[in-house]
Design a protein around this motif. Structure first.
Motif, short mmCIF file in Angstrom:
data_model
loop_
_atom_site.label_atom_id
_atom_site.label_comp_id
_atom_site.label_asym_id
_atom_site.label_seq_id
_atom_site.Cartn_x
_atom_site.Cartn_y
_atom_site.Cartn_z
N VAL A 94 12.91 55.05 0.03
CA VAL A 94 12.75 53.44 -0.05
C VAL A 94 13.11 52.62 1.07
O VAL A 94 14.36 52.65 1.43
N THR A 95 12.53 51.75 1.47
CA THR A 95 12.93 50.94 2.64
C THR A 95 12.65 49.61 2.45
O THR A 95 11.57 49.21 1.88
N GLN A 96 13.67 48.64 2.62
CA GLN A 96 13.46 47.32 2.22
C GLN A 96 13.61 46.99 3.61
O GLN A 96 15.15 46.84 4.01
N PRO A 97 13.17 46.49 4.33
CA PRO A 97 13.40 46.07 5.93
C PRO A 97 14.19 44.53 6.03
O PRO A 97 14.99 44.68 7.02
N GLU A 98 14.17 43.76 5.15
CA GLU A 98 15.02 42.58 5.17
C GLU A 98 16.28 42.79 4.43
O GLU A 98 16.31 43.05 3.14
N LYS A 99 17.37 42.69 5.35
CA LYS A 99 18.89 42.51 4.34
C LYS A 99 18.87 41.20 3.72
O LYS A 99 19.46 40.98 2.62
N LEU A 100 18.42 40.15 4.30
CA LEU A 100 18.38 38.71 3.83
C LEU A 100 17.41 38.03 4.06
O LEU A 100 16.69 38.00 5.03
N LEU A 101 17.00 37.35 2.94
CA LEU A 101 15.77 36.43 3.12
C LEU A 101 16.06 34.89 2.53
O LEU A 101 16.67 35.14 1.14
N SER A 102 15.98 33.84 3.29
CA SER A 102 16.40 32.72 2.96
C SER A 102 15.08 31.69 3.11
O SER A 102 14.53 31.77 4.01
N VAL A 103 14.97 31.12 1.76
CA VAL A 103 13.62 30.31 1.75
C VAL A 103 14.29 28.84 0.95
O VAL A 103 15.52 28.92 0.27
N PHE A 104 13.21 27.83 0.90
CA PHE A 104 13.86 26.70 0.25
C PHE A 104 13.01 26.63 -1.08
O PHE A 104 12.02 27.21 -1.26
N LYS A 105 13.54 26.05 -2.03
CA LYS A 105 12.97 25.87 -3.48
C LYS A 105 11.76 25.51 -3.55
O LYS A 105 11.31 24.54 -2.59
N GLY A 106 10.77 26.15 -4.13
CA GLY A 106 9.42 26.03 -4.07
C GLY A 106 8.48 26.70 -2.97
O GLY A 106 7.48 26.57 -3.03
N ALA A 107 9.25 27.24 -2.28
CA ALA A 107 8.49 27.92 -1.22
C ALA A 107 8.02 29.50 -1.78
O ALA A 107 8.67 29.90 -2.77
N PRO A 108 7.13 29.95 -1.05
CA PRO A 108 6.65 31.23 -1.67
C PRO A 108 7.47 32.38 -1.14
O PRO A 108 8.19 32.21 -0.15
N VAL A 109 7.73 33.48 -2.00
CA VAL A 109 8.64 34.36 -1.76
C VAL A 109 7.97 35.77 -1.69
O VAL A 109 7.33 36.04 -2.45
N GLU A 110 8.29 36.67 -0.73
CA GLU A 110 7.79 37.95 -0.82
C GLU A 110 8.98 38.74 -0.20
O GLU A 110 9.46 38.79 1.02
N LEU A 111 9.40 39.99 -1.28
CA LEU A 111 10.47 40.74 -0.70
C LEU A 111 9.68 42.06 -0.51
O LEU A 111 8.96 42.71 -1.23
N LYS A 112 9.85 42.67 0.76
CA LYS A 112 9.17 43.92 1.23
C LYS A 112 9.75 45.08 0.53
O LYS A 112 11.22 45.43 0.68
N CYS A 113 8.83 45.94 0.22
CA CYS A 113 9.51 47.36 -0.20
C CYS A 113 8.54 48.33 0.13
O CYS A 113 7.18 48.29 -0.20
N ASN A 114 8.76 49.42 0.89
CA ASN A 114 7.83 50.46 1.49
C ASN A 114 8.60 51.83 0.97
O ASN A 114 9.62 52.08 0.77
N TYR A 115 7.82 52.74 0.71
CA TYR A 115 8.11 53.95 -0.04
C TYR A 115 7.66 55.14 0.60
O TYR A 115 6.53 54.99 1.29
#
Lengths: 110, 113
Positions: free
Chosen positions: A4-25
């Motif tokens: 399982v690979t999660q390419p981002e160690k850290l993701l920083s967004v502002f409140k109200g913004a869309p979020v996408e956390l990536k996962c590949n397997y």
């Protein structure tokens, strides 16, 4: 081998913004995929699983077998979403033996 | 209901020693799994026990062993400790049937000096 690979160690967004956390397997069989979350000073807990096709706390995740991905999405991030998120692959018919990604720390700024 | 309980919460051991960690699952849960969490490797599966039998095993040396008792409580043992065994050890329990949720304990922080 399963991976399982999660390419981002850290993701920083502002409140109200869309979020996408990536996962590949990587798995040759039929995958069972999960997202776990760990809020500050709390236990690791299940957020959602692909087989349920549910939305929890506004988060959804779709299994894309063609792209071998299971990205976690939320249209409008909230500050309380700040946490560590782990994608996990299960096999063998239970959640007893999970392969975890290394996690992505989501930080939602006000 | 009470959650998964791990004891002790913290341990300091010397290289070469052995250590036993304990996990009490949620009442009614028959599956107990163990994971090692380190900054470098992340969360790695050690083994799973179901009804006192090891059902699955991860890729760890034989120094890591476990067992499960008739009341579903589980212990994990690490012999001949190495510095690299320093980690957070997490236990998770589930009912054990297909696609049931795994509930995690707070972990035991092991430091090997």
């Amino acid at each position: 081998a399963q991976r399982v690979t999660q390419p981002e160690k850290l993701l920083s967004v502002f409140k109200g913004a869309p979020v996408e956390l990536k996962c590949n397997y990587s798995y040759s069989g039929s995958p069972e995929l999960f997202w776990y979350v760990q809020y500050s000073r709390q236990r690791l807990q299940l957020l959602l699983r692909h087989i349920s096709r549910e939305s929890i706390k506004g988060f959804t995740a779709d299994l894309n077998k063609g792209e071998t991905s299971f990205h976690l999405k939320k249209p409008f991030a909230q500050e309380e979403d700040s946490a560590m998120y782990y994608c996990a692959l299960g096999y063998g018919g239970s959640q007893g033996n999970l392969i975890f990604g290394k996690g992505t720390k989501l930080s939602v700024k006000p | 209901k009470a959650g998964v309980t791990q004891t002790p919460r913290y341990l300091i051991k010397t290289r070469g020693q052995q250590v036993t960690l304990s996990c009490s699952p949620i009442s009614g849960h028959r599956s107990v799994s163990w994971y090692q969490q380190t900054p470098g490797q992340g969360l790695q599966f050690l083994f799973e026990y179901f009804s006192e039998t090891q059902r699955n095993k991860g890729n760890f040396p034989g120094r890591f062993s476990g067992r499960q008792f008739s009341n579903s409580r589980s212990e994990m043992n690490v012999s001949t400790l190495e510095l690299g065994d320093s980690a957070l050890y997490l236990c998770a329990s589930s009912v054990g049937s297909y696609n049931t949720e795994a509930f995690f304990g707070q972990g035991t922080r092991l430091t090997v000096v």
